[in-house]
Design a protein around this motif. Structure first.
Motif, short mmCIF file in Angstrom:
data_model
loop_
_atom_site.label_atom_id
_atom_site.label_comp_id
_atom_site.label_asym_id
_atom_site.label_seq_id
_atom_site.Cartn_x
_atom_site.Cartn_y
_atom_site.Cartn_z
N VAL A 222 0.83 -1.21 0.00
CA VAL A 222 0.00 0.00 0.00
C VAL A 222 0.87 1.26 0.00
CG1 VAL A 222 -1.64 1.33 1.37
CG2 VAL A 222 -1.93 -1.13 1.16
N TYR A 223 0.50 2.20 -0.87
CA TYR A 223 1.23 3.48 -0.92
C TYR A 223 0.21 4.62 -0.85
CZ TYR A 223 -0.33 3.66 -5.78
OH TYR A 223 -1.10 3.69 -6.91
N ARG A 224 0.71 5.80 -0.60
CA ARG A 224 -0.17 6.96 -0.46
C ARG A 224 0.12 7.98 -1.56
NH1 ARG A 224 -1.53 9.14 5.59
NH2 ARG A 224 -3.64 9.87 5.12
N GLU A 225 -0.93 8.40 -2.24
CA GLU A 225 -0.78 9.41 -3.28
C GLU A 225 -0.69 10.81 -2.65
OE1 GLU A 225 -4.09 8.66 -5.93
OE2 GLU A 225 -2.80 7.38 -7.17
N GLU A 226 -0.35 11.76 -3.49
CA GLU A 226 -0.21 13.13 -2.98
C GLU A 226 -1.52 13.66 -2.42
OE1 GLU A 226 1.37 15.56 -6.07
OE2 GLU A 226 3.32 14.53 -6.11
N GLY A 228 -3.38 12.05 -0.56
CA GLY A 228 -3.61 11.39 0.72
C GLY A 228 -4.30 10.06 0.57
N ASP A 229 -4.81 9.76 -0.63
CA ASP A 229 -5.51 8.49 -0.86
C ASP A 229 -4.52 7.32 -0.79
OD1 ASP A 229 -7.13 10.58 -1.73
OD2 ASP A 229 -8.21 9.29 -3.11
N ARG A 230 -4.91 6.27 -0.11
CA ARG A 230 -4.10 5.06 -0.09
C ARG A 230 -4.53 4.15 -1.23
NH1 ARG A 230 -4.29 6.14 5.48
NH2 ARG A 230 -2.19 6.25 6.40
N LYS A 231 -3.54 3.59 -1.94
CA LYS A 231 -3.81 2.72 -3.09
C LYS A 231 -3.03 1.42 -2.94
CE LYS A 231 -6.49 5.47 -5.52
NZ LYS A 231 -6.09 5.99 -6.84
N PRO A 232 -3.50 0.36 -3.59
CA PRO A 232 -2.79 -0.92 -3.49
C PRO A 232 -1.52 -0.93 -4.33
CG PRO A 232 -4.73 -1.14 -4.90
CD PRO A 232 -4.77 0.24 -4.31
#
Length: 384
Positions: A222-226, A228-232
């Motif tokens: 899991v990473y976080r986009e700019e 703030g959304d977390r994505k797989p």
């Protein structure tokens, strides 16, 4: 020959006291076979032992006493013969990719081409698995994105028909076009050494990438986009989409708890046990009675990161899956036989003990000690 009296493992259950008749590299009969009076048959009594299809390792660099990363045909054939003693009856030698078509690189691929032509008995080379080199900077010791030159790759495919599988990262420039080229030429594509987003991995899947290399290793979750959304990341995406995933089932690259989780999430038909093992001189082997954890050690790849090298043979990995990760013996064997056969599209002749299939047979005891190995009708090991 007849392999007699074993407890045969199938994806659907066990068959006790099953006999297997072998003729001309193929299984011809199963059941309670009457060989009374037939003096022409060689009999292998495996009563009290488990009998399974031969193990299939689609990711191996070598192992204890053998090195599969060679540039000489005879050395390759000798190494393949040695890996058969560990119950591996089909193997994909795995080599490090190189973006430059130097004389040395061409010589290595030619050696594999020739080895496959002359690999007529015993453990079978299913093809070469090329790992890399098209990975992002964070996933290779050179610390730069390695970008594919598609013309060069096309030349390599032409001169190296031995290549049957490639691990690559879709996020590098031209990475998706590379997948297109490989798939077009019938080469299986596995995503690995990758830090791509869900969208990029999903695009790779839509273009024909169907496998993931050494799950959990060389990838992010899991990473976080700019925003703030977390994505797989790849770890989650490989579980969301219908990928077949490799696991290095040595209990250290991936802990028993994680092995169990992956098994429950993906199922035995979507998980391949691979050794991803490397060459270790026989005199440095931890020995037959060593604890499974002794087959793994720290490695320095020059990038400042913590890495592990594994020398664990396939039977011990199956043992780890069963005795440490809590996987049923039937499913653990499937992950080392039928699932890789299906993944590499050779399940019409490999991965099952059925008439018409290659006579790839392994017999082992309750502690997973290999007692008999037959590969394409040739006895590779007999410790009965």
């Amino acid at each position: 020959m007849i392999v007699k009296g074993g407890k045969t493992i199938t994806p659907y259950g066990f068959f006790k006291n099953q006999d297997i008749k072998v003729e001309s590299q193929k299984i011809t009969e199963l059941g309670n076979l009457d060989n009374a009076g037939d003096q022409t048959q060689e009999i292998f009594d495996v009563s009290g032992l488990y009998v399974s299809p031969g193990f299939i390792d689609i990711h191996s660099h070598g192992g204890i006493g053998y090195n599969l990363m060679c540039d000489n045909e005879q050395d390759i054939l000798n190494a393949v013969r040695e890996c058969g003693k560990f119950g591996v009856t089909s193997v994909m030698p795995t080599i490090d990719g190189n973006e430059n078509l130097t004389e040395e690189v061409i010589r290595q691929y030619q050696a594999y081409n020739d080895a496959m032509k002359h690999n007529e008995t015993g453990t079978q080379i299913l093809g070469v698995h090329v790992e890399g080199p098209y990975f992002p900077a964070s996933q290779n010791p050179r610390r730069i994105d390695i970008i594919p030159d598609l013309e060069n790759v096309a030349k390599l495919i032409e001169l190296a028909p031995c290549i049957k599988r490639v691990t690559t990262a879709p996020e590098v420039e031209h990475g998706l076009e590379l997948i297109d080229l490989l798939v077009k030429n019938g080469i299986a594509v596995s995503v690995g050494h990758c830090e791509a987003s869900f969208d990029k991995v999903a695009e790779a899947y839509s273009r024909g990438a169907r496998q993931v290399t050494h799950f959990f290793t060389g990838m992010k979750g899991v990473y976080r986009e700019e925003t703030g959304d977390r994505k797989p990341g790849l770890i989650e995406t490989a579980q969301i989409l219908d990928f077949v995933i490799e696991v290095i089932a040595n209990g250290r690259h991936v802990s028993p708890e994680l092995l169990n989780m992956v098994y429950r999430v993906k199922g035995a038909d979507k998980v391949c046990i691979v050794t991803d093992s490397h060459y270790l001189p026989e005199e440095e082997s931890p020995g037959d009675n060593a604890h499974w954890s002794k087959y793994v050690c720290k490695a320095d790849f020059g990038d400042g990161k913590l890495h592990l090298n594994s020398f664990m043979p396939m039977p011990i990995m199956v043992k780890v899956m069963v005795k440490e990760a809590g996987v049923s013996l039937i499913d653990a064997v499937r992950m080392a036989t039928l699932t890789p056969a299906e993944t590499m599209k050779v399940d019409d002749v490999k991965g099952k003990l059925l008439p018409g299939y290659d006579a790839d047979i392994v017999a082992f005891d309750d502690d997973f000690n290999i007692k008999l190995v037959i590969a394409r009708g040739t006895v590779v090991k007999n410790a009965l």
